[in-house]
Design a protein around this motif. Structure first.
Motif, mmCIF file in Angstrom:
data_model
loop_
_atom_site.group_PDB
_atom_site.id
_atom_site.type_symbol
_atom_site.label_atom_id
_atom_site.label_comp_id
_atom_site.label_asym_id
_atom_site.label_seq_id
_atom_site.Cartn_x
_atom_site.Cartn_y
_atom_site.Cartn_z
ATOM 1 N N VAL A 25 0.845 -1.206 0.000
ATOM 2 C CA VAL A 25 0.000 0.000 0.000
ATOM 3 C C VAL A 25 0.874 1.247 0.000
ATOM 4 O O VAL A 25 0.598 2.220 -0.713
ATOM 5 N N GLY A 28 2.555 1.216 -3.612
ATOM 6 C CA GLY A 28 1.648 1.256 -4.763
ATOM 7 C C GLY A 28 0.553 2.294 -4.716
ATOM 8 O O GLY A 28 0.008 2.661 -5.757
ATOM 9 N N ILE A 29 0.224 2.797 -3.526
ATOM 10 C CA ILE A 29 -0.860 3.780 -3.418
ATOM 11 C C ILE A 29 -0.379 5.091 -2.812
ATOM 12 O O ILE A 29 -0.543 6.157 -3.410
ATOM 13 N N LEU A 33 0.323 8.741 -4.686
ATOM 14 C CA LEU A 33 -0.495 9.881 -4.262
ATOM 15 C C LEU A 33 0.371 11.073 -3.875
ATOM 16 O O LEU A 33 0.037 12.222 -4.159
#
Length: 104
Positions: A25, A28-29, A33
């Protein structure tokens, strides 16, 4: 996934999965962001959670090492698995197979 939280190995396997998810997370996120959407707060929150889970992973690794009398080589492999994306998932699958073989 069947984890026995009563044993150091079961706790280690569960924490390993959670640590691996938090790492993915984060990479990859949260990081996209931060760098693509200009929202650094995501890395702050997910990074903090991942840090706590990483420390829990190390504590669980020490616990399972003494409980199962793991060799230094095995401990190093488990540690390196926490540094590589998907590494804890690979390790968990090996530990699960090993645990099933000892039960049978």
């Amino acid at each position: 996934m069947n984890f026995s939280l009563k044993t150091p190995l079961g706790r280690f396997r569960l924490i390993g999965i959670l640590e691996g998810i938090s790492f993915l997370v984060l990479l990859g996120i949260a990081m996209p962001l931060k760098y693509l959407a200009g929202w650094p707060h995501a890395v702050k929150v997910v990074g903090w959670a991942h840090g706590v889970l990483f420390i829990a992973y190390l504590i669980a690794l020490i616990s399972v090492t003494f409980d199962r009398r793991w060799s230094i080589g095995r401990v190093i492999i488990a540690f390196v698995a926490s540094l590589v994306p998907f590494g804890t998932f690979w390790l968990e699958s090996r530990l699960k197979k090993e645990q099933e073989q000892t039960v049978s």
